[in-house]
Write a protein that holds these residues in place. Structure first.
Motif, short mmCIF file in Angstrom:
data_model
loop_
_atom_site.label_atom_id
_atom_site.label_comp_id
_atom_site.label_asym_id
_atom_site.label_seq_id
_atom_site.Cartn_x
_atom_site.Cartn_y
_atom_site.Cartn_z
N CYS A 26 -5.61 3.69 7.58
CA CYS A 26 -5.05 4.05 6.27
C CYS A 26 -6.14 4.35 5.24
O CYS A 26 -6.31 5.48 4.82
N CYS A 43 0.36 3.20 3.68
CA CYS A 43 0.79 2.63 4.96
C CYS A 43 1.83 1.54 4.80
O CYS A 43 2.32 0.99 5.79
N CYS A 75 -7.58 0.29 1.14
CA CYS A 75 -6.69 -0.45 2.03
C CYS A 75 -7.48 -0.85 3.27
O CYS A 75 -8.20 -0.04 3.85
N HIS A 101 -6.42 3.81 2.16
CA HIS A 101 -5.96 4.39 0.90
C HIS A 101 -6.79 3.85 -0.28
O HIS A 101 -7.15 2.68 -0.30
N CYS A 159 0.86 -1.18 0.00
CA CYS A 159 0.00 0.00 0.00
C CYS A 159 0.89 1.23 0.00
O CYS A 159 1.84 1.33 0.79
#
Ligand SMILES: [Zn+2]
Length: 822
Positions: free
Chosen positions: A766, A710, A761, A768, A707
């Protein structure tokens, strides 16, 4: 400050990211970038500077990267003057520019993230707010060419803003245009009309219907058709350029027939005819079948719709004439089912001006030229192209147009461009000879709408004047030479442009004062311009359309910056709004011109329901107004209007450049022309070959995807599969635990799959954005984007960032349904 704290840069400091993000949200990008730099200067680790530079480059700051790398900041500093100019023009930019129209042309100068933000803002808050954002991003751009790119983009649009965005030095006032006085109480409507070609089966041939209604022959070719066919009959590779409606299809039948008949006993010709569009393909197939089958030749066709079920090879083998959509042949050449173009003896390209870039026509010709220039001894087919207009590309002069046409000829290996010369009179009799009618129409007798808007314009003008009263020496009056300007005319528009140009060069000792005055003047003049537009709309269309245009403008002003001046002008407009609404609803204020137009249209369509009409109007805004009027008028419900607007260069201009170039080219000695064409072909082939040579070597080593935010492990490249050559999914159950999905705000079908959700994610701190979840065939699978991940080499731990999958050269395995769990 050019820098934006985007994610690739922030990778440098995982711990400080949140501070920087917070600073960006609270105080803006400049503050965030300062904080970023402070962190950067405190960095102790070895190699931080390289890391920073690589991150800069990856994030798309190529200008800044280059400047630091070469320690040469001239290019970046030079941009400052354009920034000043753009800042000054900002109020006009936001009222004139529709960001989505020019974004594709300037996207190279912006970061991907910025482009996305601009699109987002346009759809959420409207074009004006989007344009504000666009200015903000351009002001931060570190690309040396952004002023030039913006200029080119503006020139393509018809926006008046391009007159202000002058980047060449020394470009001063533009000469005053001669403008006829437009204050007329009546206007004239001109009607041109032409007979549709009668002969539907040979769509372009205008022979009397009696000759073709039962059988398709005998047809007598016209003199100019024989003239056009002659060079091709003599075996020359020819582009036949002649106007729509003159019977080019018939010309190609003549060429084809002559070609097939010229072979001696025991030898056979084979013709392929390419059509780009399916309706054209169907039509040509039927015309060729009817014409040739009674002469004992076999005709068949393959299009995208039938290609899956037939053997292309067999059909080519079995027939004398094959009608194709070009992609079919491109695929067959690629797969090797058709080994070489040498199977054909004649190739005819309909709409041959498409032979450029990566169009399938050009792919076919690449194959042809590779064989020709590669010195193969197999014979190549004769090439014939048909078009109504060879085009001139982006050419700005006859010289450039000539180059463009030579390049097209090189692409098709042409040695003759055939146009009608000896039989021009006959051609003109056949194509496009409209009858002219003139109709005189009265304007409205009283116009209260105009009175109110004019009053608002007077107020706005005097607000603008009052700014100057404090200054003494300069006055609005001596800002422009244009006298006796009337509201609602094109002359008034010219006056606005003249004043705005003066504003741009206004210099005062106090710089803050200068900037404040310029901004105010731009706001006043851009409002005046909108009022002026509205008067023109009201004059030629409905008051309602004019009012809608203004309401829309003021709505956009509200959602964008909305400073004090704008608030004041909006308030003045809103005070009159109710009165304007009731006037525009009053049926007695209907526009008599529209009544007349409606009458003309009704009558014409009553006589011939198959009529197709082109309606020309003065301004871009009128185009929209008339379209709406037609759509909302029950008397005209039989019409389906569409829009076509000009882009900068006029049609006549281009037509003249093109015709001049063709005439010049036709005077050249054929050998000289052939040599020029050959040089272009060699050069183009060299470029093609060297581009394909730099194909990178595959890295077959398995790698990790982490990722990007993170750095949690997501998947291995070995588990990635490619769907339809451009989408990337991950197989196996392990990956399913790594992401969470949220329903997509706008689920929609895109090509062969359906967007269902966005994926993120799975780590809660996170979240994301990783890509989307789609339904593809019967499978529910994720599509991930590489820009959301860091690629880590398992052995060395080296991390690499990619923005596009095509830059990442790992072993790309195709998606296989058999691999998926049932
Ligand atoms: Zn994450």
């Amino acid at each position: 400050m050019v820098l934006q704290c985007d994610e690739s840069l922030l990778l440098l400091f995982v711990d400080e990211v949140q501070y920087i993000q917070a600073e960006k949200n609270n105080k803006g990008t400049v503050e965030a970038a300062s904080l970023f730099l402070r962190f950067l200067l405190e960095l102790q680790e070895e190699g931080w500077f390289r890391g920073f530079m690589d991150a800069l480059n990856h994030a798309g700051y190529s200008g800044l990267y280059e400047a630091i790398e070469n320690w040469d900041f001239q290019k970046i500093e030079k941009l400052e003057e354009y920034r000043l100019l753009l800042r000054r023009l900002q109020p006009e930019f936001k009222t004139r520019i529709i960001p989505n129209d020019i974004l594709p042309d300037i996207s190279e100068c912006l970061l991907d993230q910025e482009c996305e933000e601009i699109i987002q803002i346009c759809s959420n808050k409207g074009p004006m707010a989007g344009a504000e954002k666009m200015v903000e991003c351009l002001l931060r751009s570190d690309k040396e060419n952004w002023p030039k790119s913006l200029k080119l983009a503006l020139e393509k649009e018809e926006s008046k803003f391009s007159e202000l965005w002058i980047i060449e030095k020394g470009a001063k006032d533009v000469a005053l245009q001669d403008l006829e006085d437009e204050e007329m109480k009546t206007s004239e409507v001109q009607i041109f009309y032409k007979e549709e070609p009668e002969c539907q089966n040979l769509s372009e041939n205008s022979c009397p219907p009696s000759e073709v209604s039962h059988t398709h022959s005998p047809m007598k070719p016209r003199g100019y058709q024989l003239e056009l066919a002659l060079p091709a009959k003599n075996g020359k590779n020819t582009i036949i350029c002649a106007p729509t409606g003159c019977g080019k299809t018939f010309v190609s039948l003549l060429i084809c027939e002559h070609h097939l008949q010229k072979f001696p006993q025991g030898q056979k010709g084979k013709v392929v005819f390419f059509a780009v569009q399916i309706p054209v393909y169907e039509q040509q197939k039927s015309v060729f079948s009817k014409y040739f089958e009674r002469r004992g030749y076999k005709v068949s066709g393959i299009s995208g719709a039938t290609a899956e079920n037939v053997s292309v090879e067999q059909i080519i083998e079995d027939n004398d004439i094959i009608i194709l959509t070009p992609q079919i042949l491109v695929n067959s050449l690629k797969s090797g089912t058709v080994p070489s173009l040498s199977v054909f003896t004649l190739m005819i390209f309909d709409e041959c001006h498409n032979t450029s870039k990566h169009h399938p026509y050009n792919m076919i010709m690449f194959n042809y030229l590779d064989q020709k220039l590669g010195g193969s001894s197999d014979s190549l087919p004769q090439v014939v192209g048909l078009t109504a207009s060879v085009g001139v590309g982006d050419a700005k002069s006859t010289g450039e147009a000539l180059e463009y046409i030579c390049k097209l000829c090189a692409s098709l290996d042409i040695s003759v461009v055939a146009t009608v010369k000896d039989n021009l009179e006959e051609l003109e009799e056949v194509v496009y000879k409209p009858q002219k009618f003139f109709r005189k129409v009265e304007s409205r007798t009283t116009d209260r709408f105009k009175c109110i808007i004019s009053q608002l314009m007077k107020e706005t003008e005097s607000l603008a004047k009052s700014i100057f009263d404090k200054l003494g020496t300069i006055t609005l009056g001596n800002f422009s030479q244009i006298q006796n300007r009337n509201f609602g005319t094109q002359k008034y528009e010219q006056w606005i442009v003249a004043v705005q140009k003066k504003c741009m060069v206004l210099k005062m000792p106090d710089k803050d004062e200068e900037s404040r005055i310029c901004k105010a003047l731009f706001l006043y003049t851009s409002h005046l311009r909108k009022f002026n537009d509205a008067l023109i709309i009201s004059e030629h269309a409905r008051m309602k359309d004019a009012l809608d245009y203004l309401k829309d403008f003021f709505r956009n002003v509200r959602t964008a910056g909305f400073d004090e001046t704008e608030q004041d002008l909006t308030r003045r407009f809103e005070e009159k709004l109710q009165e304007l609404e009731s006037i525009s609803m009053d049926p007695s204020n209907e526009n008599p011109k529209l009544k007349d137009l409606c009458f003309v249209l009704q009558e014409e369509y009553h006589l011939n329901p198959e009529t197709r009409t082109i309606l020309f109007v003065k301004t871009r805004a009128l185009v929209d107004a008339l379209k709406k009027w037609i759509e909302e008028n029950p008397k005209l419900s039989f019409l389906k209007p569409g829009i076509l607007t000009g882009r900068g260069r006029t049609k006549q201009n281009i037509g003249k450049m093109m015709n001049d170039s063709i005439l010049r080219l036709q005077t050249w000695d054929e050998a000289v022309f052939k040599e020029k064409v050959r040089q272009i072909q060699i050069h183009e082939k060299f470029i093609r070959d060297s581009q394909s040579k730099v194909k990178p070597i595959l890295d077959k080593e398995n790698k990790k995807l982490l990722c990007r935010k993170c750095k949690t492990f997501a998947c291995y490249t070995a588990d990635i599969r490619v769907v339809e050559e451009c989408h990337y999914t991950v197989v196996g159950d392990a990956f399913k635990k790594c992401f969470v999905s949220k329903l997509h705000p706008k689920p929609k079908n895109v090509g062969s799959f359906e967007k269902k959700a966005k994926i993120f994610c799975a780590r809660q701190d996170c979240c994301h954005d990783w890509g989307i979840h789609v339904k593809y065939k019967t499978f529910e699978i994720p599509f991930i984007k590489i820009e959301s991940f860091v690629v880590e080499d398992i052995a060395t731990g080296v991390q690499t960032l990619y923005a596009k999958w095509r830059d990442f050269h790992f072993e790309k395995l195709p998606f296989d349904a058999a691999e998926m769990p049932k």
